[in-house]
Design a protein around this motif. Structure first.
Motif: not given
Length: 399
Positions: A5, A9, A68-70, A116, A175, A179, A181
């Motif tokens: 991750t 990132l 945070r992902k979306w 993150y 992403v 990444m 979720a």
């Protein structure tokens, strides 16, 4: 999973910031070609900062609740659209609107990335991990201006913005497919945004951290957006590539020093490092208007980068600690990013006003003075807050 991750990132942020960096030496030239003066150029930058600033605390708080992902996916998609739209702007108002839209995208990227990393950082290594993120950010935004200058010199203004779009969409794909979720929660549970803001306002340490982040971001507008216009006032011809090299000197020096300075932050007195870094920034900034060659400007911007290389991991580590122990990572990083946007907005207005009314040199002099005075006061607030926390811990132990 955490290692994967972190790598994803950092690569994503590098690609996204590379796209942003590409347009740094190009945007002021495009704005000036559409009739923008000092104040108008400041407003183009301020539109980005206002929208981003208002949205960041909301996005940060929601990311603590919804994941945070979306948010990051949506932000990168907006960045790609902005790169496609800017070449079609026909007026300063068009640029202001598009940059405001870009600010919304930024609100979904920067605080999420900070949150993150804040979650991934082990206790006591916050400075080091924030240094990793800063490397990705500064390598991207440092290399970008060089490519942007080359694009402008060889392929025209529009090519730089299309490059930004391509890079943003590439990060978007990265992403979406790589990444997670959600990450395991670390630290306190986030409260609502308003209660968190009230609690932040009551903690002197938190207020000092946010004030220092605000103050040290005032430098961004005169050192980035106004630099091409300052250098183009010289008698000798200046190319976009040369402007890009000056900006890259600052950001790449900053990036190279992030890991050693990040380790230093985890072991040394953060307040002392904050003050030293601020004075380094202020002195170099005050000398920028006196630079008369590309070499001199590269040296001054490298010194500026050294000061920032101390400040960024210090404040990032402070914010990470506050998020873990008091407010929630996303909420704290959203407000922290709001302070950054507030500083950029103030710098835009201060630089624009002083340029139009006193000359461009005063944009640098006044910015240097404001940064030093406000940050030293903020460091004092942090000191008082830490003393209060120590006294509170002693009383708790006695009970």
């Amino acid at each position: 999973m955490e290692r994967s991750t972190l790598i994803t990132l950092l690569l994503t942020i590098f690609i996204a910031l590379l796209g942003i960096g590409v347009i740094i030496p190009v945007m002021p030239v495009l704005a000036e070609s559409l009739g923008a003066g000092g104040v108008a150029l400041g407003m183009i930058i301020a539109a980005f900062s206002i929208v981003r600033g208002l949205a960041q605390p909301v996005v940060g708080n929601l990311s603590d609740i919804l994941g945070r992902k979306w948010f990051m996916v949506a932000g990168l998609f907006i960045y790609g659209l902005v790169g496609l739209l800017i070449p079609h702007a026909t007026s300063v108002n068009d640029l202001i609107i598009i940059r405001g839209f870009q600010g919304l995208g930024s609100a979904m990227i920067v605080p999420i990335a900070l949150a993150y990393v804040s979650i991934l950082a082990p206790a006591g290594q916050e400075g080091r991990y924030m240094g990793y993120l800063n490397i990705a950010m500064f390598c991207g935004i440092g290399c970008g201006p060089v490519f942007g200058g080359l694009f402008m010199d060889t392929l025209g203004l529009a090519s730089a913005f299309y490059a930004m779009a391509i890079l943003s969409f590439a990060a978007f794909v990265l992403v979406v497919f790589n990444m997670p979720a959600y990450l395991p929660r670390k630290g306190v549970e986030a409260a609502g945004l308003l209660p968190s803001l009230v609690r932040m306002a009551r903690r002197r340490r938190t207020v000092g951290i946010l004030l220092a982040r605000y103050a040290t971001m005032i430098v961004m507008v005169p050192t980035m957006a106004f630099l091409p216009l300052l250098m183009m006032q010289w008698e000798s011809h200046v190319t976009g590539t040369q402007v890009g090299l000056v900006i890259a000197a600052r950001t790449l020096v900053n990036a190279v020093l992030q890991v050693p300075f990040g380790k230093l932050v985890d072991t040394c007195n953060k307040i002392t490092l904050l003050v030293i870094g601020t004075l380094c920034m202020g002195v170099s900034l005050a000398f920028v208007p006196h630079g008369s060659s590309v070499i001199e400007m590269i040296i001054l911007y490298a010194i500026l980068g050294i000061g920032e290389a101390l400040i960024w991991p210090v404040l990032g580590a402070y914010a990470s600690e506050e998020g873990r122990t008091h407010f929630g990572h996303g909420t704290m990083m959203g407000v922290y990013s709001l302070a950054m946007s507030g500083g950029v907005f103030t710098g835009a207005m201060l630089a624009g006003y002083s340029t139009d009314n006193m000359g461009m040199s005063w944009a640098y002099y006044l910015t240097a003075l404001a940064v030093c005075l406000i940050t030293i006061f903020a460091a004092y607030m942090i000191f008082l807050g830490e003393q209060a926390d120590k006294a509170g811990n002693v009383q708790s132990d006695r009970r």
